[in-house]
Write an enzyme that holds these catalytic residues in place. Structure first.
Site, PDB file in Angstrom:
ATOM      1  N   ARG A 120       0.843  -1.201   0.000  1.00  0.00           N
ATOM      2  CA  ARG A 120       0.000   0.000   0.000  1.00  0.00           C
ATOM      3  C   ARG A 120       0.874   1.247   0.000  1.00  0.00           C
ATOM      4  NH1 ARG A 120      -5.888  -0.859   1.998  1.00  0.00           N
ATOM      5  NH2 ARG A 120      -6.466  -1.488  -0.084  1.00  0.00           N
ATOM      6  N   GLN A 125      -0.405   2.343  -5.960  1.00  0.00           N
ATOM      7  CA  GLN A 125      -1.838   2.639  -5.875  1.00  0.00           C
ATOM      8  C   GLN A 125      -2.616   2.190  -7.114  1.00  0.00           C
ATOM      9  OE1 GLN A 125      -2.054   6.672  -4.602  1.00  0.00           O
ATOM     10  NE2 GLN A 125      -3.393   6.174  -2.900  1.00  0.00           N
ATOM     11  N   ASP A 128      -3.706  -1.518  -7.025  1.00  0.00           N
ATOM     12  CA  ASP A 128      -4.307  -1.990  -5.785  1.00  0.00           C
ATOM     13  C   ASP A 128      -5.729  -2.528  -6.008  1.00  0.00           C
ATOM     14  OD1 ASP A 128      -5.256  -2.336  -3.246  1.00  0.00           O
ATOM     15  OD2 ASP A 128      -4.531  -0.429  -2.485  1.00  0.00           O
ATOM     16  N   SER A 131      -8.336  -1.834  -3.135  1.00  0.00           N
ATOM     17  CA  SER A 131      -9.001  -0.526  -3.162  1.00  0.00           C
ATOM     18  C   SER A 131     -10.069  -0.498  -4.250  1.00  0.00           C
ATOM     19  CB  SER A 131      -7.987   0.589  -3.436  1.00  0.00           C
ATOM     20  OG  SER A 131      -7.199   0.796  -2.306  1.00  0.00           O
ATOM     21  N   TYR A 226      -3.254   1.706   7.863  1.00  0.00           N
ATOM     22  CA  TYR A 226      -4.298   0.778   8.307  1.00  0.00           C
ATOM     23  C   TYR A 226      -4.610   0.967   9.792  1.00  0.00           C
ATOM     24  CZ  TYR A 226      -4.077  -2.216   4.164  1.00  0.00           C
ATOM     25  OH  TYR A 226      -4.157  -2.714   2.906  1.00  0.00           O
TER      26      TYR A 226
HETATM   27  P1  NAD Z   1      -9.580  -1.897   5.671  1.00  0.00           P
HETATM   28  O1  NAD Z   1     -10.489  -2.525   4.667  1.00  0.00           O
HETATM   29  O2  NAD Z   1      -8.500  -2.710   6.277  1.00  0.00           O
HETATM   30  O3  NAD Z   1     -10.498  -1.306   6.874  1.00  0.00           O
HETATM   31  C1  NAD Z   1     -11.641  -0.526   6.639  1.00  0.00           C
HETATM   32  C2  NAD Z   1     -11.732   0.596   7.665  1.00  0.00           C
HETATM   33  O4  NAD Z   1     -12.082   0.059   8.941  1.00  0.00           O
HETATM   34  C3  NAD Z   1     -10.442   1.385   7.873  1.00  0.00           C
HETATM   35  O5  NAD Z   1     -10.671   2.749   7.611  1.00  0.00           O
HETATM   36  C4  NAD Z   1     -10.111   1.140   9.348  1.00  0.00           C
HETATM   37  O6  NAD Z   1      -9.505   2.266   9.958  1.00  0.00           O
HETATM   38  C5  NAD Z   1     -11.497   0.870   9.924  1.00  0.00           C
HETATM   39  N1  NAD Z   1     -11.523   0.224  11.248  1.00  0.00           N
HETATM   40  C6  NAD Z   1     -10.760  -0.785  11.722  1.00  0.00           C
HETATM   41  N2  NAD Z   1     -11.105  -1.082  12.997  1.00  0.00           N
HETATM   42  C7  NAD Z   1     -12.119  -0.244  13.343  1.00  0.00           C
HETATM   43  C8  NAD Z   1     -12.901  -0.049  14.512  1.00  0.00           C
HETATM   44  N3  NAD Z   1     -12.716  -0.756  15.622  1.00  0.00           N
HETATM   45  N4  NAD Z   1     -13.866   0.911  14.471  1.00  0.00           N
HETATM   46  C9  NAD Z   1     -14.082   1.671  13.374  1.00  0.00           C
HETATM   47  N5  NAD Z   1     -13.363   1.535  12.244  1.00  0.00           N
HETATM   48  C10 NAD Z   1     -12.391   0.599  12.236  1.00  0.00           C
HETATM   49  O7  NAD Z   1      -8.899  -0.575   5.104  1.00  0.00           O
HETATM   50  P2  NAD Z   1      -8.874   0.067   3.647  1.00  0.00           P
HETATM   51  O8  NAD Z   1     -10.157   0.745   3.382  1.00  0.00           O
HETATM   52  O9  NAD Z   1      -8.437  -0.935   2.634  1.00  0.00           O
HETATM   53  O10 NAD Z   1      -7.712   1.133   3.817  1.00  0.00           O
HETATM   54  C11 NAD Z   1      -7.599   1.948   4.928  1.00  0.00           C
HETATM   55  C12 NAD Z   1      -6.712   3.138   4.578  1.00  0.00           C
HETATM   56  O11 NAD Z   1      -5.462   2.716   4.013  1.00  0.00           O
HETATM   57  C13 NAD Z   1      -7.282   4.056   3.524  1.00  0.00           C
HETATM   58  O12 NAD Z   1      -8.254   4.916   3.949  1.00  0.00           O
HETATM   59  C14 NAD Z   1      -6.015   4.764   3.047  1.00  0.00           C
HETATM   60  O13 NAD Z   1      -5.668   5.803   3.929  1.00  0.00           O
HETATM   61  C15 NAD Z   1      -4.995   3.685   3.111  1.00  0.00           C
HETATM   62  N6  NAD Z   1      -4.780   3.115   1.747  1.00  0.00           N
HETATM   63  C16 NAD Z   1      -3.617   3.434   1.129  1.00  0.00           C
HETATM   64  C17 NAD Z   1      -3.399   2.931  -0.161  1.00  0.00           C
HETATM   65  C18 NAD Z   1      -2.135   3.254  -0.892  1.00  0.00           C
HETATM   66  O14 NAD Z   1      -1.452   4.163  -0.491  1.00  0.00           O
HETATM   67  N7  NAD Z   1      -1.829   2.509  -1.948  1.00  0.00           N
HETATM   68  C19 NAD Z   1      -4.325   2.106  -0.763  1.00  0.00           C
HETATM   69  C20 NAD Z   1      -5.502   1.823  -0.084  1.00  0.00           C
HETATM   70  C21 NAD Z   1      -5.708   2.317   1.186  1.00  0.00           C
END
Ligand code: NAD
Length: 374
Positions: A120, A125, A128, A131, A226
């Site tokens: 990530r 990106q 991914d 995403s 994460y």
């Molecule tokens: P994910 O599917 O692992 O989790 C979904 C969401 O659940 C996350 O926002 C996490 O913070 C939230 N969560 C976990 N435990 C929780 C709790 N107890 N209560 C409430 N919320 C909770 O995550 P995702 O959507 O795949 O990615 C999260 C973040 O990673 C993105 O928002 C972004 O900032 C980053 N990301 C970066 C890249 C990259 O740079 N290539 C790509 C994808 C995501």
């Protein structure tokens, strides 16, 4: 080199590469062979692949003749054995959660890449798939909720009286959650969202939703954006706040996940029982244990008039655009491992190394080696 695309299992409607993506691959000097009807469920028929220069073959031929197989769902072990030993396997095999397959690939000295392992990082990106598919599932989850709800999402002022907007609560504002917020807002819902990451707060507010703050969340920069596992005290505080909000909500969409761990339990049984009859919960974390205590994976159940939808692979329910996004991610990754129409694996590249499950009888991704030594 020859790249093969197989028909996915029956429950999977997506295809890894649509004709548009195949056309690009062929322009790089590769040959592409497609199992007959591989794209049919994503509305790409055999002639559309032939029109861009691919050939249609039987499954046995694709397995035996390809130097690289690009797919989505994992292949059966007996089919992997039908591939050339030096050929490369690409898919989304859930390698960290599928130790049997991972060990088999290592034992057989196969080269395998698993797209959910793409690091990530900013540079990765565009590759991914997690995403991309989270965008699809966040959107589709809201449509599922809206079509199951016995009332409107938007506010209406009509001659027959006023209708108040549906109250929507989104738990987890990552990629899927943010897409769910945007979609629920477009439908006219009144949306609130929770997340443990402070970075999510700004994003929620910028989409016009309310952010529900629960103080005391743990964050770790080393987790690469994460969420990390929270303390039992915080989780209890969070459950109590959700309980309070849930009683007023018409829809809850849960997306909270922690990579490599069971999803946090956020909606307790008592919370479901406190919700209004006719309310709907869509649990997008169903396959990793569920955010709701009563969720049953891949099933819709009703408790006290509250519908709980345990979502499985809903990205497959939007196969055309989901396959288009998948294919674009694949092409961006393939650019790193195909040079002058031939396979060229450079393990010095952090994305190639990070995405590789195994090569030459060894685990390559560090999380895979850790999993195997546990
Ligand atoms: P994910 O599917 O692992 O989790 C979904 C969401 O659940 C996350 O926002 C996490 O913070 C939230 N969560 C976990 N435990 C929780 C709790 N107890 N209560 C409430 N919320 C909770 O995550 P995702 O959507 O795949 O990615 C999260 C973040 O990673 C993105 O928002 C972004 O900032 C980053 N990301 C970066 C890249 C990259 O740079 N290539 C790509 C994808 C995501």
């Amino acid at each position: 080199m020859t790249i093969g695309i197989l028909k996915e299992p029956q429950e999977e409607a997506r295809v890894a590469l649509l004709p548009e993506a195949v056309k690009t691959l062929i322009s790089w000097g590769t040959q592409v062979i497609i199992e007959s009807d591989a794209g049919l469920s994503a509305f790409a028929d055999n002639p559309s692949y032939v029109a861009v220069g691919a050939s249609i073959k039987s499954r046995e031929e694709v397995l035996a003749e390809s130097d690289m197989i690009c797919g989505i769902q994992p292949l059966l072990q007996e089919e992997i054995l039908k591939m050339k030993p030096e050929s490369v396997l690409l898919g989304q095999m859930g390698a960290l959660f599928n130790p049997d397959l991972t060990k088999f690939l290592i034992k057989e000295k196969r080269t395998a890449f698993s797209m959910e392992l793409v690091p990530r990082t900013t540079r990765a990106q565009s590759m991914d798939v997690l995403s991309s598919m989270a965008t699809v599932t966040g959107y589709k989850a809201v449509l599922l909720a809206a079509s199951s709800l016995p009332r409107f999402f938007p506010m209406f002022m009509t001659a027959a009286g006023s209708i108040t907007p549906a109250k929507v609560l989104i738990l987890g504002a990552g990629v899927a959650g943010l897409q769910a917020i945007a979609t629920a807002k477009r439908l006219g819902g009144s949306v609130s969202a929770f997340d443990v990451r402070q970075a999510a707060k700004e994003e929620v507010l910028s989409l016009g939703a309310k952010f529900v703050d629960v103080e005391g969340a743990k964050e770790d920069k080393a987790a690469g954006g994460y969420a990390v596992e929270q303390t039992p005290e915080f989780i209890q505080k969070q459950k109590d706040t959700i309980h309070e909000y849930a009683a007023k909500s018409d829809v809850i969409i849960t997306t909270a996940q922690i990579p490599g761990r069971k999803a946090p339990l956020l909606v307790e049984e008592r919370t479901v029982l406190a919700m209004k009859p006719g309310s709907v919960i869509v649990d997008l974390a169903a396959s990793s244990g569920g955010n709701c205590a009563l969720t049953q994976p891949d099933k819709s159940i009703e408790i006290n008039g509250v519908k709980i939808i345990g979502v499985g692979n809903i990205a497959s329910e939007l196969p055309q655009d989901a396959s288009k996004m998948y294919g674009k991610n694949y092409l961006n990754f393939l650019k790193l491992i195909i040079k002058d129409g031939e396979i060229n694996l450079n393990f010095e590249d952090d994305i190639v190394k990070g995405t590789c499950v195994c090569h030459a009888g060894e685990a390559v991704n560090s999380r895979i080696s850790e999993m195997l030594t546990k």
